[in-house]
Design an enzyme around this catalytic site. Structure first.
Site, PDB file in Angstrom:
ATOM      1  N   LYS A   1      19.917   9.558   3.467  1.00 24.34           N
ATOM      2  CA  LYS A   1      19.015  10.666   3.104  1.00 24.34           C
ATOM      3  C   LYS A   1      19.698  12.011   3.394  1.00 24.34           C
ATOM      4  O   LYS A   1      19.567  12.961   2.635  1.00 24.34           O
ATOM      5  CB  LYS A   1      17.714  10.575   3.905  1.00 24.34           C
ATOM      6  CG  LYS A   1      16.815   9.408   3.503  1.00 24.34           C
ATOM      7  CD  LYS A   1      15.807   9.792   2.433  1.00 24.34           C
ATOM      8  CE  LYS A   1      15.025   8.578   1.951  1.00 24.34           C
ATOM      9  NZ  LYS A   1      14.079   8.849   0.889  1.00 24.34           N
TER      10      LYS A   1
ATOM     11  N   ASN B   1      10.951   0.101  -3.769  1.00 22.85           N
ATOM     12  CA  ASN B   1      12.414   0.025  -3.640  1.00 22.85           C
ATOM     13  C   ASN B   1      12.785  -1.125  -2.734  1.00 22.85           C
ATOM     14  O   ASN B   1      11.967  -1.541  -1.907  1.00 22.85           O
ATOM     15  CB  ASN B   1      12.943   1.325  -3.025  1.00 22.85           C
ATOM     16  CG  ASN B   1      12.728   2.511  -3.932  1.00 22.85           C
ATOM     17  OD1 ASN B   1      12.940   2.431  -5.128  1.00 22.85           O
ATOM     18  ND2 ASN B   1      12.287   3.623  -3.357  1.00 22.85           N
TER      19      ASN B   1
ATOM     20  N   TYR C   1      22.554   5.510  -2.004  1.00 24.77           N
ATOM     21  CA  TYR C   1      21.104   5.551  -1.847  1.00 24.77           C
ATOM     22  C   TYR C   1      20.542   4.258  -2.430  1.00 24.77           C
ATOM     23  O   TYR C   1      21.267   3.274  -2.577  1.00 24.77           O
ATOM     24  CB  TYR C   1      20.618   6.837  -2.565  1.00 24.77           C
ATOM     25  CG  TYR C   1      19.220   7.238  -2.296  1.00 24.77           C
ATOM     26  CD1 TYR C   1      18.738   7.385  -0.997  1.00 24.77           C
ATOM     27  CD2 TYR C   1      18.329   7.490  -3.344  1.00 24.77           C
ATOM     28  CE1 TYR C   1      17.424   7.762  -0.756  1.00 24.77           C
ATOM     29  CE2 TYR C   1      17.025   7.879  -3.123  1.00 24.77           C
ATOM     30  CZ  TYR C   1      16.568   8.003  -1.825  1.00 24.77           C
ATOM     31  OH  TYR C   1      15.274   8.378  -1.591  1.00 24.77           O
TER      32      TYR C   1
ATOM     33  N   ARG D   1      10.090  -0.168   8.545  1.00 20.87           N
ATOM     34  CA  ARG D   1       9.745  -0.433   7.129  1.00 20.87           C
ATOM     35  C   ARG D   1      10.854   0.176   6.277  1.00 20.87           C
ATOM     36  O   ARG D   1      10.709   1.257   5.740  1.00 20.87           O
ATOM     37  CB  ARG D   1       8.372   0.185   6.824  1.00 20.87           C
ATOM     38  CG  ARG D   1       7.702  -0.224   5.570  1.00 20.87           C
ATOM     39  CD  ARG D   1       8.317   0.350   4.297  1.00 20.87           C
ATOM     40  NE  ARG D   1       7.879   1.681   3.923  1.00 20.87           N
ATOM     41  CZ  ARG D   1       8.701   2.592   3.384  1.00 20.87           C
ATOM     42  NH1 ARG D   1       9.997   2.350   3.176  1.00 20.87           N
ATOM     43  NH2 ARG D   1       8.250   3.779   3.071  1.00 20.87           N
TER      44      ARG D   1
ATOM     45  N   GLU E   1      11.136   8.967   8.424  1.00 14.69           N
ATOM     46  CA  GLU E   1      11.506   8.148   7.260  1.00 14.69           C
ATOM     47  C   GLU E   1      11.384   6.667   7.583  1.00 14.69           C
ATOM     48  O   GLU E   1      11.907   6.195   8.603  1.00 14.69           O
ATOM     49  CB  GLU E   1      12.965   8.479   6.885  1.00 14.69           C
ATOM     50  CG  GLU E   1      13.406   7.959   5.552  1.00 14.69           C
ATOM     51  CD  GLU E   1      12.783   8.683   4.364  1.00 14.69           C
ATOM     52  OE1 GLU E   1      12.819   9.923   4.314  1.00 14.69           O
ATOM     53  OE2 GLU E   1      12.263   7.994   3.467  1.00 14.69           O
ATOM     54  N   ASP E   2      10.697   5.964   6.734  1.00 10.34           N
ATOM     55  CA  ASP E   2      10.612   4.506   6.789  1.00 10.34           C
ATOM     56  C   ASP E   2      10.110   3.963   8.131  1.00 10.34           C
ATOM     57  O   ASP E   2      10.613   2.958   8.651  1.00 10.34           O
ATOM     58  CB  ASP E   2      11.960   3.888   6.377  1.00 10.34           C
ATOM     59  CG  ASP E   2      12.221   4.077   4.883  1.00 10.34           C
ATOM     60  OD1 ASP E   2      11.459   4.834   4.244  1.00 10.34           O
ATOM     61  OD2 ASP E   2      13.165   3.489   4.351  1.00 10.34           O
TER      62      ASP E   2
ATOM     63  N   ASP F   1       8.522  11.921   4.624  1.00 13.99           N
ATOM     64  CA  ASP F   1       9.009  11.821   3.254  1.00 13.99           C
ATOM     65  C   ASP F   1       8.256  10.759   2.456  1.00 13.99           C
ATOM     66  O   ASP F   1       7.958  10.951   1.274  1.00 13.99           O
ATOM     67  CB  ASP F   1      10.505  11.469   3.342  1.00 13.99           C
ATOM     68  CG  ASP F   1      11.189  11.514   2.007  1.00 13.99           C
ATOM     69  OD1 ASP F   1      10.791  12.343   1.178  1.00 13.99           O
ATOM     70  OD2 ASP F   1      12.130  10.725   1.803  1.00 13.99           O
ATOM     71  N   ASP F   2       7.949   9.632   3.092  1.00 12.79           N
ATOM     72  CA  ASP F   2       7.299   8.536   2.368  1.00 12.79           C
ATOM     73  C   ASP F   2       5.872   8.900   1.974  1.00 12.79           C
ATOM     74  O   ASP F   2       5.398   8.508   0.913  1.00 12.79           O
ATOM     75  CB  ASP F   2       7.313   7.263   3.231  1.00 12.79           C
ATOM     76  CG  ASP F   2       8.735   6.861   3.564  1.00 12.79           C
ATOM     77  OD1 ASP F   2       9.501   6.587   2.618  1.00 12.79           O
ATOM     78  OD2 ASP F   2       9.110   6.881   4.755  1.00 12.79           O
TER      79      ASP F   2
HETATM   80  N1  LIG Z   1       9.906   5.798  -5.057  1.00  9.34           N
HETATM   81  C1  LIG Z   1       9.810   6.420  -3.909  1.00  9.34           C
HETATM   82  O1  LIG Z   1      10.188   7.586  -3.771  1.00  9.34           O
HETATM   83  C2  LIG Z   1       9.220   5.723  -2.740  1.00  9.34           C
HETATM   84  C3  LIG Z   1       9.029   4.376  -2.760  1.00  9.34           C
HETATM   85  N2  LIG Z   1       8.479   3.744  -1.690  1.00  9.34           N
HETATM   86  C4  LIG Z   1       8.379   2.298  -1.765  1.00  9.34           C
HETATM   87  O2  LIG Z   1       7.019   1.915  -1.783  1.00  9.34           O
HETATM   88  C5  LIG Z   1       6.876   0.681  -1.109  1.00  9.34           C
HETATM   89  C6  LIG Z   1       5.768   0.807  -0.094  1.00  9.34           C
HETATM   90  O3  LIG Z   1       6.073   1.787   0.864  1.00  9.34           O
HETATM   91  P1  LIG Z   1       4.940   2.303   1.873  1.00  9.34           P
HETATM   92  O4  LIG Z   1       3.754   2.785   1.142  1.00  9.34           O
HETATM   93  O5  LIG Z   1       5.591   3.224   2.788  1.00  9.34           O
HETATM   94  O6  LIG Z   1       4.595   0.940   2.641  1.00  9.34           O
HETATM   95  P2  LIG Z   1       3.323   0.570   3.436  1.00  9.34           P
HETATM   96  O7  LIG Z   1       3.659  -0.610   4.243  1.00  9.34           O
HETATM   97  O8  LIG Z   1       2.750   1.759   4.104  1.00  9.34           O
HETATM   98  O9  LIG Z   1       2.268   0.131   2.297  1.00  9.34           O
HETATM   99  C7  LIG Z   1       2.355  -1.049   1.566  1.00  9.34           C
HETATM  100  C8  LIG Z   1       0.999  -1.312   0.959  1.00  9.34           C
HETATM  101  O10 LIG Z   1       1.140  -2.398   0.062  1.00  9.34           O
HETATM  102  C9  LIG Z   1       0.100  -3.334   0.326  1.00  9.34           C
HETATM  103  N3  LIG Z   1       0.496  -4.667  -0.067  1.00  9.34           N
HETATM  104  C10 LIG Z   1       1.402  -5.480   0.519  1.00  9.34           C
HETATM  105  N4  LIG Z   1       1.450  -6.657  -0.132  1.00  9.34           N
HETATM  106  C11 LIG Z   1       0.571  -6.569  -1.146  1.00  9.34           C
HETATM  107  C12 LIG Z   1       0.163  -7.442  -2.166  1.00  9.34           C
HETATM  108  N5  LIG Z   1       0.688  -8.667  -2.282  1.00  9.34           N
HETATM  109  N6  LIG Z   1      -0.770  -7.041  -3.038  1.00  9.34           N
HETATM  110  C13 LIG Z   1      -1.306  -5.805  -2.921  1.00  9.34           C
HETATM  111  N7  LIG Z   1      -0.958  -4.919  -1.986  1.00  9.34           N
HETATM  112  C14 LIG Z   1      -0.038  -5.307  -1.107  1.00  9.34           C
HETATM  113  C15 LIG Z   1      -0.150  -3.223   1.811  1.00  9.34           C
HETATM  114  O11 LIG Z   1      -1.417  -3.783   2.084  1.00  9.34           O
HETATM  115  P3  LIG Z   1      -2.050  -3.857   3.550  1.00  9.34           P
HETATM  116  O12 LIG Z   1      -2.386  -2.437   3.888  1.00  9.34           O
HETATM  117  O13 LIG Z   1      -3.251  -4.715   3.373  1.00  9.34           O
HETATM  118  O14 LIG Z   1      -1.012  -4.431   4.433  1.00  9.34           O
HETATM  119  C16 LIG Z   1      -0.070  -1.717   1.989  1.00  9.34           C
HETATM  120  O15 LIG Z   1      -1.282  -1.117   1.667  1.00  9.34           O
HETATM  121  C17 LIG Z   1       8.241   0.336  -0.523  1.00  9.34           C
HETATM  122  O16 LIG Z   1       8.882  -0.566  -1.375  1.00  9.34           O
HETATM  123  C18 LIG Z   1       8.990   1.637  -0.553  1.00  9.34           C
HETATM  124  O17 LIG Z   1      10.365   1.454  -0.747  1.00  9.34           O
HETATM  125  C19 LIG Z   1       8.063   4.415  -0.587  1.00  9.34           C
HETATM  126  C20 LIG Z   1       8.239   5.757  -0.509  1.00  9.34           C
HETATM  127  C21 LIG Z   1       8.882   6.504  -1.560  1.00  9.34           C
HETATM  128  C1  LIG Z   2      12.548   6.290  -1.411  1.00  9.57           C
HETATM  129  C2  LIG Z   2      11.983   6.022  -0.106  1.00  9.57           C
HETATM  130  O1  LIG Z   2      11.830   6.909   0.709  1.00  9.57           O
HETATM  131  C3  LIG Z   2      11.569   4.681   0.213  1.00  9.57           C
HETATM  132  O2  LIG Z   2      11.639   3.805  -0.633  1.00  9.57           O
HETATM  133  O3  LIG Z   2      11.163   4.470   1.355  1.00  9.57           O
HETATM  134 MG   LIG Z   3      11.515   6.172   2.673  1.00 11.11          MG
END
Ligand SMILES: NC(=O)C1=CN([C@@H]2O[C@H](COP(=O)(O)OP(=O)(O)OC[C@H]3O[C@@H](n4cnc5c(N)ncnc54)[C@H](OP(=O)(O)O)[C@@H]3O)[C@@H](O)[C@H]2O)C=CC1
Ligand SMILES: CC(=O)C(=O)O
Ligand SMILES: [Mg+2]
Length: 586
Positions: free
Chosen positions: A205, A442, A134, A187, A277-278, A300-301
């Site tokens: 997963k 991540n 993972y 993503r 997912e992603d 999941d995200d």
């Molecule tokens: N720990 C966990 O269980 C999980 C972790 N994650 C992690 O979270 C991260 C984001 O995932 P996710 O939300 O799905 O991705 P998204 O692409 O949906 O969201 C990313 C967000 O970050 C913003 N962003 C990008 N660059 C910047 C910056 N320089 N400054 C400020 N904001 C910024 C984007 O802005 P804009 O909208 O303007 O493009 C967007 O709003 C990934 O790394 C993923 O691995 C995700 C799910 C679960």
């Molecule tokens: C953990 C997870 O789902 C992610 O980083 O996208």
């Molecule tokens: Mg994910």
């Protein structure tokens, strides 16, 4: 090679037919892992074919009798060893590999060779091995998927299969599927568009669905939808395994996804869970909105991450005190994870304080790539950000926003590493006795900060949990254990809860139920050590509790179809969990 009917028998097993109430849950080839209820399963492999069937292969653990009966004489060296010894040898071998990717590849090979041994190893050594199947290693594996590719896992559905998805599903060897994890690879973690190589994520997963949640591997199906990639480097790469074209969008994309979702329901029925997912957020929110009232879908995200973070905050409140509504939340990242978590926190606040969602949302602020999400930007904001556009002057960067908003909880989910700088953490520590810091992005390379940085810059006061795992940190003679705020704590148990209850739709109250069950597994002792998540080594027990709570909520909401409701959902859930122990074959 002649194939014979192979019957698996547990020690002391005496029944011949598959039976018992749990059969409906697991269907097809094996009713339940509770061998006292249904000790028999039937399969069709023998001899050489048996050794190459990962579901039944036991390698050197085949007994003398089994070797005689199943035409294995001469196909194996003479030694007979136990599953325990096999596990010990493998762990030793894995520990010799220096690079995480080597461990990943060795583990994937094992999964393809001997499934039970793979899961036994993973279940018994979850803390040590999770990072290799993972995050973070699965991220590197996806990036290099083309060059490390050895054998296909899961189903690849590309634009070439348009109009034929039902046929493609029928090519999969298993008829009874309960959980599908699907990605379109746009993503992948915080690593961007990895196209078809995102397949590592559904595979990983689903390995967790089995190892952590006890869902049977034979009822899990990893799927990658390949509509192309906008990753120029991959398109040029010789070993790229996907379609060499730019991503299809709009109607072409939507039609393919619609065909997939409908074909799944037609082929497997309405109780199969589709976990998105992603996906990139421009598709993720729409897909969830489009199918959540007609299909059993879960993102999941957006949803799993929300439940895990809410549970961590719940536990953190035992240290920082105050109710959810008395806290102020700032998110760096306003996408799937950010707005998903924000929405669930607001929902919980509104329930706890009998206030409207709009009122609750005022305690929560988000930042995207253009700065603080404020009302002045309303017109240009994507739909899912609009509820978070509060009245405020524009603020461009995180450090300034922290100083202005003075959050008690800071959550990173932008996918951009190193953004929780010394200035940011010091500011958090200047107005919070115990700042709550969640760098969720991540894999490890994208983490907003390390625990060492958070503890050092906050002078040991931070309450910390990150998306990817980190080792404990020594600070001022004290060992501080960083938590892992990862949806892996939630989705395996959540899915198990849906499966055992035969639930047909996901409701937000089930996310709250899952979150509450996870928070309930954090002990006083964990809290004393500063841990806001229970140790991952207890994950099977945690998943059983999550499953029971989710199923109970589903029954309460009238969304469960397996009737009557079992009296003790926890025991029932546990009895349904997959066991990686070998069975005796007759
Ligand atoms: N720990 C966990 O269980 C999980 C972790 N994650 C992690 O979270 C991260 C984001 O995932 P996710 O939300 O799905 O991705 P998204 O692409 O949906 O969201 C990313 C967000 O970050 C913003 N962003 C990008 N660059 C910047 C910056 N320089 N400054 C400020 N904001 C910024 C984007 O802005 P804009 O909208 O303007 O493009 C967007 O709003 C990934 O790394 C993923 O691995 C995700 C799910 C679960
Ligand atoms: C953990 C997870 O789902 C992610 O980083 O996208
Ligand atoms: Mg994910």
């Amino acid at each position: 090679m002649e194939t014979t009917i192979l019957k698996e028998m547990t020690k002391g097993g005496s029944k011949l037919s598959v039976g018992g109430g749990v059969e409906d849950v697991y269907g097809e080839d094996c009713a339940t892992e509770d061998q006292s209820i249904t000790p028999w399963t039937v399969s069709i492999a023998s001899g050489y074919t048996l050794l190459r069937d990962p579901h039944h292969n036991k390698g050197l653990a085949f007994t003398e009798k089994e070797r005689d009966i199943h035409y294995l004489r001469g196909l194996l060296p003479p030694a007979v060893i136990s599953q325990e010894l096999q596990e010990k040898k493998l762990l030793h071998t894995l520990r010799q590999y220096e690079r995480p990717l080597q461990k990943y590849m060795a583990l994937m090979d094992l999964q393809e060779r001997n499934e039970k041994l793979f899961y036994k190893l993973l279940i018994n050594n979850v803390e040590e091995l999770l990072p290799f199947v993972y995050t973070p290693t699965v991220g590197e594996a996806c990036q290099k998927f083309g060059s490390i590719f050895r054998h296909p896992q899961g189903l690849y559905i590309s634009l070439k299969e348009r109009g034929k998805i039902l046929e493609v599903l029928k090519n999969w060897p298993k008829r009874t599927i309960q959980v599908i994890v699907v990605t379109d690879g746009e993503r992948i973690l915080g690593l961007g568009d990895l196209g078809c190589q995102g397949m590592g994520i559904p595979v990983g997963k689903l390995a967790l669905y089995t190892a952590l949640g006890g869902v049977r591997p034979s009822s899990c199906l990893p799927v990658t939808i390949d509509v192309g990639t906008n990753n120029e480097e991959l398109l040029k790469e010789e070993c790229y395994i996907g379609l060499r074209q730019k991503r299809a969008t709009g109607q072409e994309y939507n039609e393919l996804l619609h065909e997939f979702v409908c074909a799944v329901k037609q082929n497997y029925g309405e109780k199969v869970l589709i976990q998105f997912e992603d996906f990139a957020n421009h598709n993720a929110f729409e897909l969830l909105a489009r199918y959540r009232s007609t299909h059993l879908v879960f993102n999941d995200d957006i949803q799993g991450t929300a439940a895990v973070v809410l549970a961590g905050i719940d536990a953190a409140l035992k240290i920082v005190r105050g109710s959810l509504y008395e806290h102020t939340f700032l998110f760096h990242g306003a996408g799937e994870a950010g707005t998903g978590i924000a929405e669930l926190i607001a929902l919980q606040m509104s329930k706890q304080n009998k206030i409207t969602l709009e009122e609750a949302r005022k305690k929560i602020w988000l930042i995207d790539s253009k700065g603080l999400v404020v009302s002045e930007r309303m017109e240009s904001l994507q739909q899912f950000k609009k509820p978070w556009a509060h009245e405020h002057e524009p603020v461009k960067n995180l450090a300034d926003a922290v100083k202005e908003i003075k959050p008690t909880v800071l959550i990173g989910c932008s996918g951009i590493g190193k953004t929780f700088t010394k200035e940011v953490i010091e500011a958090m520590a200047s107005f919070n006795k115990n700042p709550v810091i969640f760098p969720l992005s991540n894999p490890t390379s994208q983490s907003e900060c390390t625990p060492e940085e958070a503890y050092t810059w906050s002078k040991g006061c931070a309450i910390f949990a990150s998306g990817s795992p980190f080792d404990p940190v020594e600070y001022n003679g004290k060992t501080l254990v960083p938590g892992q705020a990862n949806n892996a704590y939630i989705f395996p148990g959540f899915g198990l809860g849906l499966v055992i209850s035969g639930t047909i739709r996901v409701h937000d109250d089930m996310l709250l139920a899952a979150s509450e069950a996870l928070a309930g597994q954090v002990t006083e002792e964990d809290i004393r050590k500063g841990m806001i998540y229970p140790p991952i080594s207890k994950i099977r027990k945690i998943s059983a509790h999550i499953a029971a709570n989710v199923a109970a909520k589903a029954y309460e909401l009238g969304l469960a179809t397996h009737l009557p409701q079992p009296e003790n959902l926890l025991k029932f859930g546990e009895s349904c969990m997959y066991s990686p122990l070998y069975r005796n074959y007759r």
